[in-house]
Each structure stands twice: as structure tokens, then as C-alpha cells.
Design a protein around this motif. Structure first.
Motif, mmCIF file in Angstrom:
data_model
loop_
_atom_site.group_PDB
_atom_site.id
_atom_site.type_symbol
_atom_site.label_atom_id
_atom_site.label_comp_id
_atom_site.label_asym_id
_atom_site.label_seq_id
_atom_site.Cartn_x
_atom_site.Cartn_y
_atom_site.Cartn_z
ATOM 1 N N GLY A 383 0.813 -1.211 0.000
ATOM 2 C CA GLY A 383 0.000 0.000 0.000
ATOM 3 C C GLY A 383 0.846 1.259 0.000
ATOM 4 O O GLY A 383 0.535 2.235 -0.706
ATOM 5 N N LEU A 384 1.924 1.259 0.773
ATOM 6 C CA LEU A 384 2.816 2.428 0.795
ATOM 7 C C LEU A 384 3.501 2.621 -0.559
ATOM 8 O O LEU A 384 3.658 3.755 -1.031
ATOM 9 C CB LEU A 384 3.867 2.260 1.890
ATOM 10 N N HIS A 391 0.962 3.604 -8.467
ATOM 11 C CA HIS A 391 0.619 2.325 -9.093
ATOM 12 C C HIS A 391 1.308 1.214 -8.313
ATOM 13 O O HIS A 391 2.161 1.470 -7.441
ATOM 14 C CB HIS A 391 1.072 2.289 -10.557
ATOM 15 N N ASP A 392 0.949 -0.040 -8.617
ATOM 16 C CA ASP A 392 1.645 -1.187 -8.014
ATOM 17 C C ASP A 392 2.068 -2.187 -9.081
ATOM 18 O O ASP A 392 2.114 -3.392 -8.843
ATOM 19 C CB ASP A 392 0.767 -1.849 -6.944
ATOM 20 N N ILE A 406 13.038 1.611 3.965
ATOM 21 C CA ILE A 406 12.417 0.956 5.120
ATOM 22 C C ILE A 406 11.257 0.085 4.668
ATOM 23 O O ILE A 406 11.088 -1.059 5.135
ATOM 24 C CB ILE A 406 11.950 2.005 6.149
ATOM 25 N N THR A 407 10.450 0.600 3.754
ATOM 26 C CA THR A 407 9.304 -0.156 3.261
ATOM 27 C C THR A 407 9.737 -1.425 2.546
ATOM 28 O O THR A 407 9.186 -2.511 2.772
ATOM 29 C CB THR A 407 8.456 0.716 2.318
ATOM 30 N N VAL A 408 10.730 -1.300 1.672
ATOM 31 C CA VAL A 408 11.206 -2.466 0.922
ATOM 32 C C VAL A 408 11.892 -3.461 1.860
ATOM 33 O O VAL A 408 11.760 -4.684 1.689
ATOM 34 C CB VAL A 408 12.146 -2.032 -0.217
ATOM 35 N N LEU A 409 12.605 -2.954 2.872
ATOM 36 C CA LEU A 409 13.206 -3.849 3.859
ATOM 37 C C LEU A 409 12.124 -4.644 4.592
ATOM 38 O O LEU A 409 12.267 -5.863 4.802
ATOM 39 C CB LEU A 409 14.038 -3.047 4.856
ATOM 40 N N ALA A 410 11.062 -3.973 4.981
ATOM 41 C CA ALA A 410 9.959 -4.664 5.653
ATOM 42 C C ALA A 410 9.347 -5.719 4.741
ATOM 43 O O ALA A 410 9.056 -6.848 5.176
ATOM 44 C CB ALA A 410 8.896 -3.661 6.091
ATOM 45 N N PRO A 480 5.616 10.846 -0.487
ATOM 46 C CA PRO A 480 6.397 9.991 0.413
ATOM 47 C C PRO A 480 5.571 9.583 1.632
ATOM 48 O O PRO A 480 4.830 10.389 2.187
ATOM 49 C CB PRO A 480 7.568 10.899 0.823
ATOM 50 N N PRO A 481 5.656 8.347 2.042
ATOM 51 C CA PRO A 481 4.837 7.882 3.173
ATOM 52 C C PRO A 481 5.330 8.462 4.493
ATOM 53 O O PRO A 481 6.506 8.799 4.653
ATOM 54 C CB PRO A 481 5.029 6.363 3.139
ATOM 55 N N ALA A 482 4.404 8.575 5.428
ATOM 56 C CA ALA A 482 4.771 9.014 6.773
ATOM 57 C C ALA A 482 5.701 7.983 7.405
ATOM 58 O O ALA A 482 5.506 6.777 7.245
ATOM 59 C CB ALA A 482 3.522 9.209 7.624
#
Length: 523
Positions: A383-384, A391-392, A406-410, A480-482
Motif C-alpha cells: 500500500g505504501l 501504481h503497483d 524501510i518499506t522495501v526492507l519490511a 512519500p509515506p509518513a
């Protein structure tokens, strides 16, 4: 000394907490409806905190007493009354749901918050109410002690979960929600028919009493078959999975996390209750092999379709179809070939003596919890990414790892757990299942587990390779996500990894209150 759980006709210390675990979320729903949009969000977030504390308190009461936590509603014990019961398995599920729901609630503030000065909208208001309703329904599933209360809980869960699919109001999401509703109602009807057959044959719907009375006979087989097929439809087990991927396609990331990580686990939990608590005498090697064969088909079919997806959310959705399959591998692995037959209801002995595979049981429960944590993290990470890029599309995720590290690491950590790489919870779960295949001499299931892990690595490589090692061109983010949202996603992913270090403790916790089931000595 083993004894039937049905003979415990008094409320135990901490029993009132079971009522609060169910009541508090629904009180939050009613309060939120009265207060309106912004009030609903504040009530929901406050309820998350209270509900989390209640789940921890129930776990503490279970460990302190060393037996199931019980509350007798109205003072009337079964079969006249209704009992709420939380054994070790139920408490593990309560804790897992509390962790995931709390993370989803914090994450969803950005998508469904209503700041001051902004006009209230319908979707945020509805989302917070549905989130609490799903939580209350899940808790009711886990602590219910009779089949009819479980039916009520399933229906509440259905009517709270289906609207989450169509929060956007788009035509395609409405069609997906309708398909989901039809599958869910189909499952509910079959489950209810099975419960009616059991009541007509044995005069009770209490789980503890049924465990003492159900015998291998045609009416019991028919009831178990109807209920199992109905619950399989709700679990989205192959070939009854067709509602799940479309439901995720247009749903918000937070809603997808709720559905994939939590809602489908409730019906699987009931399948476990049915075959190991209500009617263990009916579990034959043939039935166990059939259930596992469907699970194996789900692993292979879901993984292959995940490899073919062009959108990230659909890839994760088909991954859910595949990962559900691992849960059904526990059925033939639970008992060693040399163990005493299941149809021995008068046997009072321990796990080792009857040859129950603790590896399979612990591995199955770890798979349930680690998948819930990892899949919630993956959907929210997706979602982020979709919000940041607009897009996804997997083909256009090149170098997103540099823009959203951080998002990709998660996402990668959660994927590591799904693949079964050490030291993750997914690795512990799959290793224990592999150990069980050796213990029981059923090597063919080991091939399925290993093949599924390789396929999982394949479709995750499709995402992570371009995201981490794509072109060096800079990526322009729309929004950019919070940072707090990224931290929540990373925290859930880390939990799915760290779960691999608590496998022995988890088995001890899960077994509390379960060896007393009608003298069966079954897990």
C-alpha cells in the motif's frame, strides 16, 4: 489427571476477561456510531489499546492457572447454558490478532483519518467501525465453547469483513464484495446444516460434550463433511479460493491486511476445533491425506499464479492462497503411523505415549501466526509503495528500494518468513513440518514444502530484484509515506522473523488446557 473440559462448570479466575475481549470492541462500535467520523477514529484507537491489554491479561491468567480460562454465561453450565473457553490455542490467536489489529489501526490513520477542518467522509467512518467489529467477531470465534455461538461469530465476521472490500465504492470492488459474500454465505449454510445434524444426533452443541459423544457413524461423517467444506470456502482453500484475489485487487491496503492476515484464520481455527476437539474420533488417515492434498494443490497452484501476476497486490493475494495450503499439511502429520487410532475416546494418556507429533502441531500454529504477521506487513508495504508511486505494477518498481528503503526492507523481511529462511518464524514453522514428515515417514509432503518454498522465492525475486538492483535512475515519489507508517510495517515484519526464536515456548503455551479434552490426549 485428565478430565473432560465439560465437567468444569464454574467460572475460573480471569473468566470475565473473555467477556470483555468480545464486548469491548462492540461497545467501541456502538460508541463510534454515536460520536460520528472523527469520534469513531478516536474511539477505535482507544479500544485498540484496551483490547490489547485484555488479550495480555487473558494470557497471564492462562499461564498463572495452567488450565483453560472459562466463563459460564448467566451461571448456567452446558448443556443448558453457554460457556466461553480460552485454552492455549485460543490465547495464542487472541494475542496474534491483537498485535496485528493494533498495527493495522496505527497504519490506517493516514488513509482513514479525518483531520480538523476536513469534511467527514463515509469511508473513514465505516472503516473504523468495521475494524472493531472484525476484532470483536474474531475474539468471539476464539473463545466460543459451542458450535452455535461459533456460527453467530462467523456471520458477524462475514458482515464486518465483506464491506471492507468495497470501501472505495467502485463497481469492480462491489462485484468482488458480492462474490466474497456469496462464498461466505455458502460456507455458513453448510456449517449450520452440519451443526443441526450434530445437535439432532447428540443433543448438544457444546464442544466439550460433543467430544465425549461423537462416534464414527453416518450422521457424524455427514455433519463433519458439510462443516468442513463450508469452512474451506471461508478459508479460501483451493479450489474454493476464487473470491480472495479479486477481493484484494481494489481493497485498501489496511483492509487487505485484515482479510488476508486475520479473517481467513478464523475459519481455519474452526476446522482445527472441529477435527481435533469436536470429533477427533472421525479423523481417519484418508481424511487427513485428502485435506493435505488440497493444501498441497493450494501451495503449488497459488504459487504458480503468483509468479504470473503483473500487480503487486495480486501477487501477494495469490501468495495467501498458497500459504494457506501449508496449514492443511498438519492433518496427516499430527499423528505418527504407530500411534493409537483416533477412535479411542476412552484413552487417557499423554502426547508421547500416543505418538502425536509435537513438531507438526507446533509448526502448524507457528505458520498461522507468522503468516498473519508477515502477510499484514506485505500488504501494508504494498500500500505504501502504491501510494508513493501511484501504481503497483511490478514491472515499474525498478530502484524503489532506494526511494523507500524501510518499506522495501519490511517487505523483504516478511517475504523471508514466507519463504522459510532462517531464523524467521516461517523457517521455524516449515522446519517443524519437515521434521514431522520424517517422524511420520510421509516424505512426499516434504517435497511439497520444499517446492513451495522455492516457488515463493521465485515470485518474491520478481519484486525484490528490480526494487533493489534495478536501474540507478532516481525514482520520483508522488507522496512519500509518513515515517510512522513505515515503522509499523517494519515492526510487524520483524515480529514475523523474531517469532522463530520462541517455538518451544509457543508449544508449551498452546498446550495449556488442551490435554483435558474428553480424555483424548489429542493436541
Amino acid at each position: 489427571m485428565l478430565h473432560s473440559l465439560s465437567t468444569q462448570d464454574v467460572t475460573t479466575p480471569g473468566g470475565l476477561l473473555l467477556v470483555l475481549a468480545v464486548l469491548v470492541p462492540f461497545v467501541g462500535v456502538l460508541t463510534g456510531m454515536v460520536l460520528g467520523g472523527r469520534g469513531a477514529q478516536r474511539v477505535a484507537l482507544a479500544t485498540l489499546t484496551v483490547g490489547f491489554a485484555i488479550a495480555i491479561a487473558i494470557a497471564a491468567a492462562l499461564v498463572r492457572s495452567g488450565d483453560a480460562v472459562i466463563y459460564i454465561l448467566g451461571g448456567w453450565a452446558p448443556p443448558l447454558g453457554i460457556a466461553l473457553r480460552a485454552d492455549g490455542l485460543a490465547v495464542v490467536m487472541l494475542l496474534a490478532v491483537a498485535v496485528v489489529i493494533s498495527g493495522i489501526g496505527v497504519y490506517a490513520r493516514a488513509d482513514f483519518g479525518t483531520p480538523q477542518g476536513v469534511r467527514e467522509a463515509r469511508a473513514p467512518f465505516v472503516f473504523w467501525l468495521l475494524l472493531l467489529a472484525v476484532w470483536g467477531s474474531l475474539n468471539l470465534v476464539f473463545v466460543s465453547g459451542d458450535l452455535f455461538t461459533l456460527y453467530v461469530a462467523l456471520e458477524l465476521l462475514t458482515f464486518a469483513g465483506v464491506p471492507l472490500v468495497s470501501l472505495s465504492g467502485q463497481p469492480e470492488t462491489l462485484r468482488s464484495a458480492l462474490r466474497y459474500l456469496l462464498y461466505a454465505l455458502f460456507g455458513s449454510v453448510l456449517y449450520l446444516l452440519g451443526a443441526v445434524l450434530l445437535y439432532g444426533a447428540y443433543g448438544t452443541l457444546d464442544i466439550g460434550l460433543l467430544a465425549e459423544r461423537v462416534r464414527p457413524e453416518p450422521v457424524a461423517w455427514a455433519a463433519a463433511a458439510l462443516m468442513t467444506v463450508g469452512l474451506m470456502a471461508k478459508t479460501a482453500l483451493f479450489p474454493l479460493h476464487f473470491w480472495l484475489p479479486p477481493a484484494h485487487a481494489g481493497a485498501p491496503a489496511a483492509a487487505s491486511a485484515v482479510l488476508s492476515a486475520l479473517v481467513i484464520k478464523a475459519s481455519f481455527f474452526l476446522i482445527i476445533r472441529l477435527w481435533f476437539d469436536v470429533a477427533p474420533a472421525l479423523m481417519t488417515p484418508m481424511i487427513a491425506q485428502i485435506l493435505a492434498a488440497l493444501g498441497a494443490a493450494a501451495i503449488l497452484f497459488g504459487s504458480v499464479l503468483a509468479l504470473r501476476q503483473a500487480r503487486l497486490k495480486l501477487l501477494i493475494a495469490y501468495s495467501t492462497v498458497a500459504q494457506i495450503g501449508y496449514l492443511f499439511l498438519i492433518f496427516p502429520l499430527i499423528t505418527r503411523p504407530e500411534s493409537v487410532p483416533f477412535a479411542a475416546p476412552d484413552l487417557a494418556t499423554d502426547l508421547v505415549a500416543i505418538g502425536v507429533s509435537t513438531s507438526a502441531w507446533t509448526g502448524g500454529i507457528l505458520q498461522v501466526v507468522s503468516h498473519a504477521l508477515a502477510k499484514a506487513a506485505m500488504f501494508m508495504a504494498a500500500g505504501l509503495i502504491a501510494q508513493s508511486l501511484g501504481h503497483d505494477r511490478i514491472a515499474d518498481l525498478s530502484s524503489i528500494g532506494r526511494a523507500l528503503p524501510i518499506t522495501v526492507l519490511a517487505f523483504a523481511l516478511a517475504g523471508m518468513s514466507l519463504m522459510g529462511l532462517p531464523p524467521s518464524g516461517g523457517f521455524a514453522a516449515k522446519w517443524l513440518l519437515l521434521t514431522a514428515t520424517i517422524e511420520t515417514g510421509q516424505w512426499w509432503w516434504a517435497l511439497v514444502i520444499l517446492g513451495g518454498g522455492l516457488l515463493t522465492g521465485g515470485y518474491l525475486f520478481r519484486v525484490l530484484a528490480p526494487a533493489l538492483f534495478g536501474s540507478r535512475e532516481s525514482v520520483t515519489l508522488r507522496a512519500p509515506p509518513a515515517r510512522y507508517r513505515e515503522v509499523v510495517v517494519l515492526a510487524l515484519a520483524l515480529c514475523s522473523v523474531l517469532l522463530g526464536f520462541v517455538r518451544l515456548w509457543a508449544f508449551d503455551l498452546v498446550q495449556i488446557g488442551r490435554l483435558a479434552k474428553a480424555g483424548m490426549g489429542l493436541p
